[in-house]
Design an enzyme around this catalytic site. Structure first.
Site, PDB file in Angstrom:
ATOM      1  N   SER A   1       0.936  -1.344  -0.174  1.00  0.00           N
ATOM      2  CA  SER A   1      -0.076   0.003  -0.044  1.00  0.00           C
ATOM      3  C   SER A   1       0.860   1.142  -0.019  1.00  0.00           C
ATOM      4  O   SER A   1       1.445   1.513   0.846  1.00  0.00           O
ATOM      5  CB  SER A   1      -0.967  -0.054   1.167  1.00  0.00           C
ATOM      6  OG  SER A   1      -1.762   1.100   1.383  1.00  0.00           O
TER       7      SER A   1
ATOM      8  N   HIS B   1      -3.409  -5.749   2.570  1.00  0.00           N
ATOM      9  CA  HIS B   1      -2.561  -6.736   3.046  1.00  0.00           C
ATOM     10  C   HIS B   1      -2.928  -8.056   3.471  1.00  0.00           C
ATOM     11  O   HIS B   1      -2.461  -8.776   3.903  1.00  0.00           O
ATOM     12  CB  HIS B   1      -2.279  -6.152   4.720  1.00  0.00           C
ATOM     13  CG  HIS B   1      -1.211  -4.965   4.653  1.00  0.00           C
ATOM     14  ND1 HIS B   1      -0.638  -4.153   5.457  1.00  0.00           N
ATOM     15  CD2 HIS B   1      -0.699  -4.505   3.324  1.00  0.00           C
ATOM     16  CE1 HIS B   1       0.025  -3.417   5.048  1.00  0.00           C
ATOM     17  NE2 HIS B   1       0.124  -3.431   3.800  1.00  0.00           N
TER      18      HIS B   1
ATOM     19  N   GLU C   1      -5.288  -2.153   8.745  1.00  0.00           N
ATOM     20  CA  GLU C   1      -4.466  -2.521   9.921  1.00  0.00           C
ATOM     21  C   GLU C   1      -5.433  -2.132  11.252  1.00  0.00           C
ATOM     22  O   GLU C   1      -5.950  -1.133  11.397  1.00  0.00           O
ATOM     23  CB  GLU C   1      -3.138  -1.850  10.182  1.00  0.00           C
ATOM     24  CG  GLU C   1      -2.277  -2.190   8.997  1.00  0.00           C
ATOM     25  CD  GLU C   1      -0.784  -1.599   9.103  1.00  0.00           C
ATOM     26  OE1 GLU C   1      -0.390  -1.550  10.313  1.00  0.00           O
ATOM     27  OE2 GLU C   1      -0.246  -1.178   8.151  1.00  0.00           O
TER      28      GLU C   1
ATOM     29  N   GLU D   1       1.566  -8.806   7.361  1.00  0.00           N
ATOM     30  CA  GLU D   1       2.339  -8.094   8.358  1.00  0.00           C
ATOM     31  C   GLU D   1       2.076  -8.943   9.780  1.00  0.00           C
ATOM     32  O   GLU D   1       2.605  -8.705  10.846  1.00  0.00           O
ATOM     33  CB  GLU D   1       1.897  -6.899   8.716  1.00  0.00           C
ATOM     34  CG  GLU D   1       2.083  -5.897   7.612  1.00  0.00           C
ATOM     35  CD  GLU D   1       1.936  -4.444   7.626  1.00  0.00           C
ATOM     36  OE1 GLU D   1       1.321  -4.212   8.832  1.00  0.00           O
ATOM     37  OE2 GLU D   1       2.445  -3.447   6.882  1.00  0.00           O
TER      38      GLU D   1
ATOM     39  N   ASP E   1      -5.206   1.822  11.097  1.00  0.00           N
ATOM     40  CA  ASP E   1      -4.255   2.144   9.742  1.00  0.00           C
ATOM     41  C   ASP E   1      -5.547   1.807   8.710  1.00  0.00           C
ATOM     42  O   ASP E   1      -5.446   0.665   8.154  1.00  0.00           O
ATOM     43  CB  ASP E   1      -3.163   1.658   9.476  1.00  0.00           C
ATOM     44  CG  ASP E   1      -2.693   2.179   8.305  1.00  0.00           C
ATOM     45  OD1 ASP E   1      -3.388   3.026   7.517  1.00  0.00           O
ATOM     46  OD2 ASP E   1      -1.626   1.499   7.690  1.00  0.00           O
TER      47      ASP E   1
ATOM     48  N   GLU F   1      -4.384   6.719  11.297  1.00  0.00           N
ATOM     49  CA  GLU F   1      -3.516   6.808  10.441  1.00  0.00           C
ATOM     50  C   GLU F   1      -4.370   6.533   9.105  1.00  0.00           C
ATOM     51  O   GLU F   1      -4.896   5.572   8.943  1.00  0.00           O
ATOM     52  CB  GLU F   1      -2.298   5.803  10.276  1.00  0.00           C
ATOM     53  CG  GLU F   1      -1.302   5.714   9.138  1.00  0.00           C
ATOM     54  CD  GLU F   1      -0.350   4.484   9.207  1.00  0.00           C
ATOM     55  OE1 GLU F   1       0.142   4.166   8.097  1.00  0.00           O
ATOM     56  OE2 GLU F   1       0.025   3.901  10.351  1.00  0.00           O
TER      57      GLU F   1
ATOM     58  N   ASP G   1       0.363   9.235   6.599  1.00  0.00           N
ATOM     59  CA  ASP G   1       1.219   8.367   5.969  1.00  0.00           C
ATOM     60  C   ASP G   1       1.289   8.521   4.223  1.00  0.00           C
ATOM     61  O   ASP G   1       2.200   9.481   3.803  1.00  0.00           O
ATOM     62  CB  ASP G   1       0.945   6.906   6.142  1.00  0.00           C
ATOM     63  CG  ASP G   1       1.694   6.113   5.407  1.00  0.00           C
ATOM     64  OD1 ASP G   1       3.054   6.315   4.687  1.00  0.00           O
ATOM     65  OD2 ASP G   1       1.602   4.663   5.197  1.00  0.00           O
TER      66      ASP G   1
ATOM     67  N   LYS H   1       8.696   6.405   7.111  1.00  0.00           N
ATOM     68  CA  LYS H   1       9.277   5.145   6.411  1.00  0.00           C
ATOM     69  C   LYS H   1      10.413   5.757   5.684  1.00  0.00           C
ATOM     70  O   LYS H   1      10.248   6.324   4.928  1.00  0.00           O
ATOM     71  CB  LYS H   1       8.242   4.651   5.391  1.00  0.00           C
ATOM     72  CG  LYS H   1       6.982   4.126   6.397  1.00  0.00           C
ATOM     73  CD  LYS H   1       5.869   3.575   5.236  1.00  0.00           C
ATOM     74  CE  LYS H   1       4.605   3.090   5.896  1.00  0.00           C
ATOM     75  NZ  LYS H   1       3.776   2.924   4.805  1.00  0.00           N
TER      76      LYS H   1
ATOM     77  N   HIS I   1       8.031   0.045   9.329  1.00  0.00           N
ATOM     78  CA  HIS I   1       8.075  -0.860   8.653  1.00  0.00           C
ATOM     79  C   HIS I   1       7.219  -0.655   7.325  1.00  0.00           C
ATOM     80  O   HIS I   1       6.808   0.272   7.099  1.00  0.00           O
ATOM     81  CB  HIS I   1       7.769  -2.090   9.274  1.00  0.00           C
ATOM     82  CG  HIS I   1       6.484  -2.471   9.574  1.00  0.00           C
ATOM     83  ND1 HIS I   1       6.118  -3.754   9.726  1.00  0.00           N
ATOM     84  CD2 HIS I   1       5.463  -1.662   9.780  1.00  0.00           C
ATOM     85  CE1 HIS I   1       4.743  -3.935   9.800  1.00  0.00           C
ATOM     86  NE2 HIS I   1       4.512  -2.625   9.666  1.00  0.00           N
TER      87      HIS I   1
ATOM     88  N   LYS J   1       6.162   0.830  14.381  1.00  0.00           N
ATOM     89  CA  LYS J   1       5.166   0.168  13.977  1.00  0.00           C
ATOM     90  C   LYS J   1       6.037  -0.891  13.109  1.00  0.00           C
ATOM     91  O   LYS J   1       6.320  -0.457  12.147  1.00  0.00           O
ATOM     92  CB  LYS J   1       4.107   0.814  13.099  1.00  0.00           C
ATOM     93  CG  LYS J   1       3.317   0.334  12.415  1.00  0.00           C
ATOM     94  CD  LYS J   1       2.419   1.206  11.526  1.00  0.00           C
ATOM     95  CE  LYS J   1       1.415   0.611  10.420  1.00  0.00           C
ATOM     96  NZ  LYS J   1       0.623   1.560   9.621  1.00  0.00           N
TER      97      LYS J   1
END
Length: 422
Positions: free
Chosen positions: A43, A156, A165, A206, A244, A288, A315, A340, A368, A391
């Protein structure tokens, strides 16, 4: 005689999804070797620095990185050979100028970041210092609160969740070691709850569970609260929730389309209202990318409505780029940034984005990517930057656990001087 860079070389390795990525080795005159392996996101924000892929359909469905590897072994090696490794800002400026584009599209951010991180690690080892001390100085003694991804959706996982998430944060733990224990115990309690309800306990990219929940996004929050309590902790005190949604992934035609969960189409205002209702109902302290990456007005409205009570993290909106972070600060779009390293492509530019956050009084979260490696650079980086949050995924999959174990090592090294928490 000053120690200098002797060689910079790269190879193609595999990340946690089985796709190619770049590993860079930097060798110094004294024989020190610094290594960096670069992650990859599923993503991704449209303004991120370019992850250079070969595009050859005969190799890894076009995802090979031999071009980026070649760029390291030729141009980057030639540019950095003979340079002093302790001059990180100068090294990174050479890489930026050598690429010559705004988004690292010529050499590839996977190539430039690999070189940048490998130089930093080699320099730290040559000085006989842990990486977190080398990057952060003697004041780097603060361990971050982990944001642990326990339920996966969106890009994900093939689950019933629109949101990408659902995370737990053991903010009430006294130490990092205790925080990881709180998280691991809650993760196992959640597994038992899911199993008891007949849900699958397979995991996403993840490491979070990826079930087909009948109650969709909201049932995810309910299950997490139940798991916290089943593990013997207090929801909202010992452990809180972070989200997220990665809203860009379900934004289409001017609407947020919550099709997996059956919640229908929503406007920015309706999404904000949904989040406000959830914050009243569940112990959510951070959201997020609750809106899409180009919905700047929506982000500002969300921060105005909720930013006094919870953390609003950008993000995809900010992509660790000082230019976008500065815009976010000016427009009051968020009150925190996700950081990131591979979104911008060098260590120094990442530090510059963090400095802007600090100056504005914003929070920041070292993060990450979904396609990770066993590299633990980001764990040391989080301690070096003094960030209150990290994270790095769930409580399973070794590429995630490697970062947690590195933080445990750092906490042990620091001993009584270690601090913990945001």
């Amino acid at each position: 005689m000053r120690n200098r860079i002797q060689s910079v070389n790269a190879m193609e390795i595999l990340d946690s999804r089985g796709f190619p990525t770049v590993r860079v080795n930097v060798v110094l005159d004294d024989g020190t070797v610094g290594t960096a392996s670069i992650p990859s996101g599923a993503s991704t924000g449209e303004n991120e620095a370019t992850e250079l892929r070969d595009g050859d359909p005969k190799r890894y469905s076009g995802k090979g990185v031999l071009t980026a590897v070649k760029n390291v072994n030729t141009e980057i090696h030639s540019a950095l050979a003979g340079c002093e490794p302790l001059q990180q800002a100068q090294i990174d400026r050479i890489l930026i100028d050598l690429d010559g584009t705004d988004n690292k599209s010529r050499l590839g951010a996977n190539a430039t970041l690999g070189a940048s991180q490998a130089v930093a690690r080699a320099a730290a080892q040559s000085c006989g210092l842990p990486l977190y001390v080398y990057l952060g100085g003697v004041g780097a003694v603060h361990l971050p609160v982990p944001m642990m991804n326990v339920l996966n959706g969106g890009k994900h996982a093939d689950s019933s969740l629109d949101f990408q998430e659902f995370m737990i944060m053991p903010k009430g733990a006294p130490t990092l070691a205790d925080a990881l224990r709180y998280g691991a115990e809650t993760f196992q309690a959640l597994k038992k709850l899911l199993h008891g309800k007949g849900y699958a306990t397979s995991v996403g990219d993840e490491g979070g569970f990826a079930p087909q929940l009948k109650g969709g996004n909201e049932e995810a929050c309910e299950l997490i609260v139940a798991a916290i309590e089943k593990a013997g902790y207090r929801a909202g005190k010992d452990i809180v929730i972070a989200l997220d949604p990665a809203a860009s992934s379900f934004y289409e035609g001017g609407k947020y389309r919550l099709t997996r969960s059956g919640q229908g189409d929503k406007s920015s205002a309706e999404m904000i209202a949904l989040f406000e209702a959830w914050v009243r109902r569940y112990p959510i302290v951070s959201i997020e990318d609750g809106l899409a990456e180009n919905d700047w007005a929506g982000f500002a409205a969300m921060t105005a409505a909720m930013g006094g009570d919870i953390q609003i993290v950008g993000d995809d909106l900010l992509v660790t780029n000082p230019q976008f972070v500065a815009r976010g600060i000016a427009e009051k779009s968020c009150n925190a940034a996700l950081i990131k390293l591979n979104q911008i492509g060098t260590v120094s530019e990442t530090v510059a984005a963090i400095h802007l956050c600090r100056k504005a009084g914003w929070g920041f979260v070292i993060s990450h990517r979904s396609g990770e490696t066993e590299d633990t650079f980001m764990a040391d980086f989080a301690v070096a930057m003094g960030g209150g949050q990290i994270k790095t995924g769930s409580m399973c999959r070794s590429e995630r656990i490697a970062k947690y174990n590195r933080l445990l090592e750092i906490e042990a090294e620091l001993g009584d001087t270690a601090g913990f928490g945001s």
